[in-house]
Design a protein around this motif. Sequence first.
Motif, mmCIF file in Angstrom:
data_model
loop_
_atom_site.group_PDB
_atom_site.id
_atom_site.type_symbol
_atom_site.label_atom_id
_atom_site.label_comp_id
_atom_site.label_asym_id
_atom_site.label_seq_id
_atom_site.Cartn_x
_atom_site.Cartn_y
_atom_site.Cartn_z
ATOM 1 N N ALA A 186 -17.135 -7.024 -11.377
ATOM 2 C CA ALA A 186 -17.616 -6.602 -11.754
ATOM 3 C C ALA A 186 -18.031 -5.178 -11.216
ATOM 4 C CB ALA A 186 -19.240 -6.939 -12.620
ATOM 5 N N LEU A 187 -18.576 -5.330 -10.178
ATOM 6 C CA LEU A 187 -18.519 -4.141 -8.850
ATOM 7 C C LEU A 187 -17.554 -2.888 -9.592
ATOM 8 C CD1 LEU A 187 -20.026 -2.582 -7.675
ATOM 9 C CD2 LEU A 187 -19.487 -3.663 -4.871
ATOM 10 N N ARG A 188 -15.806 -3.590 -9.137
ATOM 11 C CA ARG A 188 -15.264 -3.213 -9.379
ATOM 12 C C ARG A 188 -14.980 -1.791 -10.598
ATOM 13 N NH1 ARG A 188 -12.230 -5.976 -7.555
ATOM 14 N NH2 ARG A 188 -11.125 -6.740 -9.630
ATOM 15 N N GLN A 189 -15.123 -2.948 -11.511
ATOM 16 C CA GLN A 189 -14.992 -2.127 -13.130
ATOM 17 C C GLN A 189 -16.077 -1.131 -12.887
ATOM 18 O OE1 GLN A 189 -15.286 -5.889 -15.474
ATOM 19 N NE2 GLN A 189 -13.338 -6.350 -15.866
ATOM 20 N N ARG A 190 -17.197 -1.433 -12.687
ATOM 21 C CA ARG A 190 -18.160 -0.509 -13.027
ATOM 22 C C ARG A 190 -17.700 0.600 -12.556
ATOM 23 N NH1 ARG A 190 -21.957 -5.311 -13.014
ATOM 24 N NH2 ARG A 190 -22.910 -4.155 -10.038
ATOM 25 N N GLN A 191 -17.144 0.792 -11.347
ATOM 26 C CA GLN A 191 -16.939 1.736 -10.502
ATOM 27 C C GLN A 191 -15.738 3.047 -11.361
ATOM 28 O OE1 GLN A 191 -15.663 -0.224 -6.603
ATOM 29 N NE2 GLN A 191 -17.778 0.454 -6.259
ATOM 30 N N GLN A 192 -14.785 1.881 -11.779
ATOM 31 C CA GLN A 192 -13.760 2.313 -11.884
ATOM 32 C C GLN A 192 -14.252 3.053 -13.882
ATOM 33 O OE1 GLN A 192 -11.600 -1.216 -12.765
ATOM 34 N NE2 GLN A 192 -10.145 -0.850 -10.920
ATOM 35 N N GLN A 193 -14.794 2.324 -14.407
ATOM 36 C CA GLN A 193 -15.276 2.463 -15.434
ATOM 37 C C GLN A 193 -16.311 4.593 -15.168
ATOM 38 O OE1 GLN A 193 -18.212 0.537 -17.333
ATOM 39 N NE2 GLN A 193 -19.725 2.462 -18.248
ATOM 40 N N LYS A 194 -16.760 4.484 -14.250
ATOM 41 C CA LYS A 194 -16.997 5.820 -13.744
ATOM 42 C C LYS A 194 -16.945 6.162 -13.676
ATOM 43 C CE LYS A 194 -21.454 7.108 -11.063
ATOM 44 N NZ LYS A 194 -22.052 7.214 -9.790
ATOM 45 N N ALA A 195 -15.416 6.174 -13.124
ATOM 46 C CA ALA A 195 -14.681 7.629 -12.296
ATOM 47 C C ALA A 195 -13.792 7.501 -13.621
ATOM 48 C CB ALA A 195 -13.845 6.804 -11.374
ATOM 49 N N ARG A 196 -13.646 6.628 -14.561
ATOM 50 C CA ARG A 196 -12.459 7.137 -16.057
ATOM 51 C C ARG A 196 -13.625 8.194 -16.621
ATOM 52 N NH1 ARG A 196 -11.582 4.221 -20.081
ATOM 53 N NH2 ARG A 196 -12.280 2.483 -19.627
ATOM 54 N N ILE A 197 -14.805 7.582 -16.647
ATOM 55 C CA ILE A 197 -15.817 8.654 -17.847
ATOM 56 C C ILE A 197 -16.649 9.869 -17.510
ATOM 57 C CG2 ILE A 197 -18.423 6.752 -18.147
ATOM 58 C CD1 ILE A 197 -17.248 6.816 -21.157
ATOM 59 N N ALA A 198 -16.777 10.079 -16.466
ATOM 60 C CA ALA A 198 -17.355 10.464 -15.953
ATOM 61 C C ALA A 198 -17.313 12.614 -16.399
ATOM 62 C CB ALA A 198 -17.396 10.675 -14.016
ATOM 63 N N ALA A 199 -15.980 12.478 -16.636
ATOM 64 C CA ALA A 199 -16.231 13.472 -17.293
ATOM 65 C C ALA A 199 -15.788 13.552 -18.820
ATOM 66 C CB ALA A 199 -13.840 13.930 -17.391
ATOM 67 N N TYR A 200 -16.332 13.155 -19.454
ATOM 68 C CA TYR A 200 -16.618 12.767 -20.904
ATOM 69 C C TYR A 200 -18.313 12.812 -20.629
ATOM 70 C CZ TYR A 200 -11.888 11.660 -21.543
ATOM 71 O OH TYR A 200 -10.300 11.726 -21.598
ATOM 72 N N TYR A 201 -18.571 12.235 -19.878
ATOM 73 C CA TYR A 201 -20.850 11.940 -19.893
ATOM 74 C C TYR A 201 -20.945 13.549 -19.518
ATOM 75 C CZ TYR A 201 -24.529 9.782 -17.278
ATOM 76 O OH TYR A 201 -26.211 8.704 -17.902
ATOM 77 N N ASN A 202 -19.641 13.986 -18.753
ATOM 78 C CA ASN A 202 -20.854 14.704 -17.935
ATOM 79 C C ASN A 202 -20.760 16.500 -19.416
ATOM 80 O OD1 ASN A 202 -21.230 14.490 -15.229
ATOM 81 N ND2 ASN A 202 -19.435 14.631 -14.524
ATOM 82 N N ALA A 203 -19.422 16.461 -19.949
ATOM 83 C CA ALA A 203 -18.739 17.170 -21.510
ATOM 84 C C ALA A 203 -20.120 16.794 -22.302
ATOM 85 C CB ALA A 203 -17.782 16.714 -21.277
ATOM 86 N N ILE A 204 -20.675 15.334 -22.591
ATOM 87 C CA ILE A 204 -21.478 15.532 -23.679
ATOM 88 C C ILE A 204 -22.829 15.619 -23.257
ATOM 89 C CG2 ILE A 204 -22.443 13.353 -23.554
ATOM 90 C CD1 ILE A 204 -20.432 14.903 -26.648
ATOM 91 N N GLU B 57 -10.286 4.765 -26.320
ATOM 92 C CA GLU B 57 -10.072 3.160 -25.484
ATOM 93 C C GLU B 57 -9.227 3.214 -25.308
ATOM 94 O OE1 GLU B 57 -12.071 0.224 -23.154
ATOM 95 O OE2 GLU B 57 -11.758 2.502 -23.011
ATOM 96 N N ASN B 58 -8.406 2.690 -24.456
ATOM 97 C CA ASN B 58 -7.610 2.078 -23.550
ATOM 98 C C ASN B 58 -7.658 0.606 -23.750
ATOM 99 O OD1 ASN B 58 -5.642 1.171 -22.089
ATOM 100 N ND2 ASN B 58 -5.056 2.546 -20.082
ATOM 101 N N GLU B 59 -6.924 -0.064 -24.842
ATOM 102 C CA GLU B 59 -7.221 -1.509 -24.490
ATOM 103 C C GLU B 59 -6.952 -2.732 -23.524
ATOM 104 O OE1 GLU B 59 -6.594 -3.781 -27.924
ATOM 105 O OE2 GLU B 59 -8.224 -1.901 -27.492
ATOM 106 N N ASP B 60 -6.376 -1.964 -21.896
ATOM 107 C CA ASP B 60 -6.682 -2.908 -20.882
ATOM 108 C C ASP B 60 -7.850 -2.032 -19.815
ATOM 109 O OD1 ASP B 60 -3.920 -3.246 -21.115
ATOM 110 O OD2 ASP B 60 -2.608 -1.691 -20.573
ATOM 111 N N SER B 61 -8.835 -1.579 -19.866
ATOM 112 C CA SER B 61 -10.362 -1.730 -19.732
ATOM 113 C C SER B 61 -10.671 -2.396 -20.397
ATOM 114 C CB SER B 61 -10.069 0.056 -20.268
ATOM 115 O OG SER B 61 -10.093 1.124 -21.021
ATOM 116 N N ALA B 62 -12.168 -1.955 -19.734
ATOM 117 C CA ALA B 62 -13.265 -2.933 -19.830
ATOM 118 C C ALA B 62 -14.452 -2.143 -20.030
ATOM 119 C CB ALA B 62 -13.513 -4.429 -19.520
ATOM 120 N N LEU B 63 -14.948 -1.341 -21.260
ATOM 121 C CA LEU B 63 -16.189 -0.939 -20.621
ATOM 122 C C LEU B 63 -17.738 -1.288 -20.652
ATOM 123 C CD1 LEU B 63 -16.043 2.995 -22.482
ATOM 124 C CD2 LEU B 63 -16.127 2.346 -19.776
ATOM 125 N N ALA B 64 -18.373 -1.333 -20.587
ATOM 126 C CA ALA B 64 -20.046 -2.177 -20.826
ATOM 127 C C ALA B 64 -20.548 -1.338 -21.950
ATOM 128 C CB ALA B 64 -20.648 -2.299 -19.665
#
Length: 445
Positions: free
Chosen positions: A296-314, A438-445
């Motif tokens: 779960a920690l690794r997924q959260r870190q991957q999620q944060k890195a992948r979505i950071a640009a969209y997060y900041n842009a909104i 959404e990439n089907e292989d990813s798992a956003l919380a």
Amino acid sequence: MPRQVCGRTRPGQSRYCVLTRTNDLQALLSCLKQEGSVTTAHEGGHILKSAFQPIYSLSHCRAVGHEALLRATDAEHKPVPPPEYFATATSSEDRVWIDNLTGLLHMANFAANRPARQWLFLNTLPETMLKLTSEATPRHLAEALDRFNLPASTVVLEVLESAFQDAGELTAAVERAREIGFLIALDDFGAGHSNFDRVWQLRPDIVKLDRSLVARAAANTRERRVVMQMVSLLHECGALVLMEGVETVDEALLALEADVDMVQGYHFCRPQPLPETGGPALQKLSELHQLLLNTALRQRQQQKARIAAYYNAIGHGAFTLSQGHTLEEACQSFLSLPQAEVCYLLDDHGFQVGTHVLPPQYSSPDVLGYEPLNDCTGATWARRPYFRRAMQAIGQVQVTRPYRTIHGNRICVTVSMAFRRMVDGQEQIQVLCGDLLENEDSALA
């Protein structure tokens, strides 16, 4: 008394019993034979034995029950698969006879080696359950439980998946079993005829997810999300959830992620002649919890890195709108990102302000098939999580779980932020939203 034939098929072969179609307790008990520390049954030229597979509570990290399984051999001591043995029954009465005999066999072996604070799970044919509505069967059951010193509350009757026609009669039989004190489990959920209609009809205490459902969900991200929501819904229906057929680490992690209550399968322990009292499975359960935390920690870190640009842009877009710029100008940064699909603005009641803003390069092979949904002017999204969460935390960017977009046959995630801006001289709260594919292989919380 029923007709009974006992003997040997030929010298050196095991004793067996053949009885007429009756379910009298004494007739059934006459087929049981004590052999050392275990009890066997001899019937129709077959030797029947019990095997027990532990059922573990993920929260308690210990066994809380055992499912009793049948092991049969023929007169030549060759293994006979249980479905093949049950196929020897030529009528419904014969099937009930075999079901009752194996139930007594399992009760005898479980009672003789009974671990503390554990359930006995017994597979039960619908035809056998129906016998509970008769006058004699409950009395025979009470006698059997007394004989083996088993309280009814320690026995879980598993209603097997079957296309049973008279649903009302089966429901009445299940209620009668509850009155006696048994717990009810619905087996093979997600396969064949075991579905939510059966859950609402029978109100089981425990629902067992079918192995095929577990295997697909462990291998497919979209089905994984569906199973997780399914478990949540079953909990809301008032049932505990047991995931059976767990054979790999990935399937065990799925069970933890999905918040099931109990697990069963080869990954933890194979069926064995006597109930389990400890063993390596307990260490596996402890390690599994730590593995989930690390995953779960690794997924959260991957999620944060992948979505950071969209997060900041909104967030930047909301600030741009608050400074008096147009929606198109505010969405430019978000829509320049590779997975961005659409931006839109909502008022403080969830109604859409204006139309969607699309990226210049936007194209979709299936967009024409969803053309009736394209014009969202005046649409209301008040019930959607991206609106409700944003309104509860003004000034903070929110991220949804993956869900089906209305713009095509795809999965999307929405980032949103509620903010204050001046409109016609009055301060208003609005919510800026952006959807990304959404990439089907990813798992956003």
